[in-house]
Design a protein around this motif. Structure first.
Motif, mmCIF file in Angstrom:
data_model
loop_
_atom_site.group_PDB
_atom_site.id
_atom_site.type_symbol
_atom_site.label_atom_id
_atom_site.label_comp_id
_atom_site.label_asym_id
_atom_site.label_seq_id
_atom_site.Cartn_x
_atom_site.Cartn_y
_atom_site.Cartn_z
ATOM 1 N N ALA A 59 0.830 -1.212 0.000
ATOM 2 C CA ALA A 59 0.000 0.000 0.000
ATOM 3 C C ALA A 59 0.864 1.262 0.000
ATOM 4 C CB ALA A 59 -0.931 -0.007 1.207
ATOM 5 N N ALA A 60 1.996 1.216 0.681
ATOM 6 C CA ALA A 60 2.881 2.378 0.720
ATOM 7 C C ALA A 60 3.586 2.599 -0.612
ATOM 8 C CB ALA A 60 3.907 2.217 1.837
ATOM 9 N N LEU A 61 3.883 1.526 -1.338
ATOM 10 C CA LEU A 61 4.625 1.632 -2.598
ATOM 11 C C LEU A 61 3.727 1.931 -3.794
ATOM 12 C CD1 LEU A 61 7.049 -1.405 -2.186
ATOM 13 C CD2 LEU A 61 7.607 1.030 -1.922
ATOM 14 N N ALA A 62 2.498 1.440 -3.766
ATOM 15 C CA ALA A 62 1.606 1.526 -4.928
ATOM 16 C C ALA A 62 0.780 2.812 -4.919
ATOM 17 C CB ALA A 62 0.658 0.326 -4.932
ATOM 18 N N ALA A 63 0.338 3.205 -6.109
ATOM 19 C CA ALA A 63 -0.581 4.331 -6.227
ATOM 20 C C ALA A 63 -1.969 3.936 -5.733
ATOM 21 C CB ALA A 63 -0.653 4.809 -7.678
ATOM 22 N N ASP A 64 -2.291 2.652 -5.863
ATOM 23 C CA ASP A 64 -3.577 2.135 -5.420
ATOM 24 C C ASP A 64 -3.415 0.640 -5.211
ATOM 25 O OD1 ASP A 64 -6.298 2.091 -4.747
ATOM 26 O OD2 ASP A 64 -6.923 1.738 -6.815
ATOM 27 N N CYS A 65 -4.203 0.075 -4.329
ATOM 28 C CA CYS A 65 -4.236 -1.383 -4.156
ATOM 29 C C CYS A 65 -5.585 -1.751 -3.581
ATOM 30 C CB CYS A 65 -3.084 -1.874 -3.279
ATOM 31 S SG CYS A 65 -3.086 -1.247 -1.607
ATOM 32 N N GLY A 66 -5.931 -3.015 -3.720
ATOM 33 C CA GLY A 66 -7.224 -3.437 -3.229
ATOM 34 C C GLY A 66 -7.489 -4.892 -3.487
ATOM 35 N N VAL A 67 -8.740 -5.262 -3.289
ATOM 36 C CA VAL A 67 -9.194 -6.641 -3.448
ATOM 37 C C VAL A 67 -10.456 -6.628 -4.303
ATOM 38 C CG1 VAL A 67 -10.026 -8.711 -2.263
ATOM 39 C CG2 VAL A 67 -8.324 -7.245 -1.160
ATOM 40 N N THR A 68 -10.525 -7.548 -5.252
ATOM 41 C CA THR A 68 -11.732 -7.744 -6.055
ATOM 42 C C THR A 68 -12.151 -9.202 -5.907
ATOM 43 O OG1 THR A 68 -11.001 -6.088 -7.666
ATOM 44 C CG2 THR A 68 -12.714 -7.632 -8.373
ATOM 45 N N ARG A 69 -13.334 -9.409 -5.368
ATOM 46 C CA ARG A 69 -13.840 -10.788 -5.231
ATOM 47 C C ARG A 69 -14.267 -11.317 -6.594
ATOM 48 N NH1 ARG A 69 -15.141 -12.571 0.025
ATOM 49 N NH2 ARG A 69 -15.167 -10.925 1.582
ATOM 50 N N THR A 70 -14.056 -12.615 -6.790
ATOM 51 C CA THR A 70 -14.506 -13.308 -7.995
ATOM 52 C C THR A 70 -15.352 -14.497 -7.544
ATOM 53 O OG1 THR A 70 -12.601 -14.792 -8.093
ATOM 54 C CG2 THR A 70 -12.379 -12.651 -9.200
ATOM 55 N N PRO A 71 -16.091 -15.129 -8.463
ATOM 56 C CA PRO A 71 -16.909 -16.274 -8.042
ATOM 57 C C PRO A 71 -16.095 -17.392 -7.372
ATOM 58 C CG PRO A 71 -17.579 -15.543 -10.209
ATOM 59 C CD PRO A 71 -16.353 -14.750 -9.849
ATOM 60 N N GLY A 72 -14.839 -17.580 -7.774
ATOM 61 C CA GLY A 72 -14.054 -18.672 -7.196
ATOM 62 C C GLY A 72 -12.977 -18.245 -6.235
ATOM 63 N N GLY A 73 -12.899 -16.960 -5.891
ATOM 64 C CA GLY A 73 -11.844 -16.500 -4.990
ATOM 65 C C GLY A 73 -11.737 -14.988 -4.987
ATOM 66 N N LYS A 74 -10.495 -14.497 -5.134
ATOM 67 C CA LYS A 74 -10.294 -13.051 -5.113
ATOM 68 C C LYS A 74 -8.977 -12.682 -5.782
ATOM 69 C CE LYS A 74 -7.967 -13.012 -0.641
ATOM 70 N NZ LYS A 74 -7.856 -14.444 -0.539
ATOM 71 N N TRP A 75 -8.926 -11.476 -6.334
ATOM 72 C CA TRP A 75 -7.701 -10.848 -6.808
ATOM 73 C C TRP A 75 -7.269 -9.836 -5.764
ATOM 74 C CZ3 TRP A 75 -4.689 -12.046 -10.820
ATOM 75 C CH2 TRP A 75 -5.228 -12.800 -11.864
ATOM 76 N N VAL A 76 -6.021 -9.861 -5.383
ATOM 77 C CA VAL A 76 -5.432 -8.799 -4.584
ATOM 78 C C VAL A 76 -4.462 -8.109 -5.538
ATOM 79 C CG1 VAL A 76 -4.127 -8.194 -2.515
ATOM 80 C CG2 VAL A 76 -5.675 -10.164 -2.477
ATOM 81 N N TYR A 77 -4.608 -6.803 -5.695
ATOM 82 C CA TYR A 77 -3.878 -6.113 -6.758
ATOM 83 C C TYR A 77 -3.213 -4.833 -6.266
ATOM 84 C CZ TYR A 77 -7.766 -2.884 -6.806
ATOM 85 O OH TYR A 77 -8.707 -1.965 -6.431
ATOM 86 N N ALA A 78 -2.287 -4.354 -7.084
ATOM 87 C CA ALA A 78 -1.650 -3.064 -6.850
ATOM 88 C C ALA A 78 -1.454 -2.378 -8.198
ATOM 89 C CB ALA A 78 -0.298 -3.244 -6.159
ATOM 90 N N LEU A 79 -1.558 -1.067 -8.190
ATOM 91 C CA LEU A 79 -1.434 -0.266 -9.397
ATOM 92 C C LEU A 79 -0.294 0.733 -9.193
ATOM 93 C CD1 LEU A 79 -2.861 0.383 -12.153
ATOM 94 C CD2 LEU A 79 -4.077 2.153 -10.910
ATOM 95 N N PHE A 80 0.577 0.815 -10.200
ATOM 96 C CA PHE A 80 1.746 1.689 -10.127
ATOM 97 C C PHE A 80 1.739 2.636 -11.326
ATOM 98 C CE2 PHE A 80 2.698 -2.111 -7.852
ATOM 99 C CZ PHE A 80 3.406 -1.687 -6.742
ATOM 100 N N LEU A 81 2.136 3.875 -11.096
ATOM 101 C CA LEU A 81 2.246 4.859 -12.159
ATOM 102 C C LEU A 81 3.669 4.830 -12.668
ATOM 103 C CD1 LEU A 81 0.329 7.759 -10.396
ATOM 104 C CD2 LEU A 81 -0.583 5.996 -11.916
ATOM 105 N N ALA A 82 3.834 4.399 -13.907
ATOM 106 C CA ALA A 82 5.168 4.242 -14.483
ATOM 107 C C ALA A 82 5.462 5.394 -15.440
ATOM 108 C CB ALA A 82 5.261 2.916 -15.235
ATOM 109 N N SER A 83 6.695 5.796 -15.459
ATOM 110 C CA SER A 83 7.142 6.746 -16.475
ATOM 111 C C SER A 83 8.298 6.079 -17.203
ATOM 112 C CB SER A 83 7.575 8.067 -15.837
ATOM 113 O OG SER A 83 8.598 7.844 -14.912
ATOM 114 N N PRO A 84 8.453 6.343 -18.491
ATOM 115 C CA PRO A 84 9.521 5.660 -19.220
ATOM 116 C C PRO A 84 10.888 6.092 -18.713
ATOM 117 C CG PRO A 84 8.484 7.332 -20.587
ATOM 118 C CD PRO A 84 7.710 7.269 -19.312
ATOM 119 N N ARG A 85 11.858 5.170 -18.856
ATOM 120 C CA ARG A 85 13.232 5.496 -18.444
ATOM 121 C C ARG A 85 13.843 6.453 -19.422
ATOM 122 N NH1 ARG A 85 15.985 -0.352 -18.041
ATOM 123 N NH2 ARG A 85 14.263 -1.227 -19.071
#
Length: 133
Positions: free
Chosen positions: A107-133
């Motif tokens: 949570a400290a490293l990502a721009a956003d993170c969370g959980v999305t439930r699915t019929p068979g389980g769940k996704w735990v995800y993180a979103l990062f804002l990338a800029s090209p090198r």
């Protein structure tokens, strides 16, 4: 993949060249790799006898990197509080438990993170804002 002790390292090894091909800056790539290992480790712990899925994708338009780990456990991940007190920092806790700090780290490293439930389980995800090198 089936949960196993080497799965997080395998995900890290596979993700590193993908991030390089997406031209993600090296310091951000390290944050993403660390977060991926944490998410996959948690998924393996949550569903040790089932399947675990890891995905990563780049949205080229917004330069965002999404990573997620899926498992079959219906329970939501429980993160420790992110604030640390001196008594929380112990080389060998009395109860010999060491986990629980990964999600606050993600949570400290990502721009956003969370959980999305699915019929068979769940996704735990993180979103990062990338800029090209």
């Amino acid at each position: 993949m089936r949960p196993a002790p080497d799965v997080p390292a395998a995900v890290r090894s596979l993700l590193r060249p993908r991030l390089a091909s997406w031209r993600v800056a090296a310091d951000l790539a390290e944050d993403i790799l660390l977060s991926a290992v944490e998410l996959v480790s948690n998924a393996c712990d949550a569903a040790p006898a089932a399947e675990v899925v890891f995905r990563a994708r780049l949205d080229p338009g917004t330069r965002t990197v999404w990573i997620g780990a899926w498992d079959t456990c219906r329970g939501l991940p429980a993160a420790r509080r992110p604030e640390l007190a001196l008594e929380d920092i112990d080389a060998l806790p009395d109860d010999h438990t060491f986990g629980g700090w990964g999600l606050p780290l993600v949570a400290a490293l990502a721009a956003d993170c969370g959980v999305t439930r699915t019929p068979g389980g769940k996704w735990v995800y993180a979103l990062f804002l990338a800029s090209p090198r």
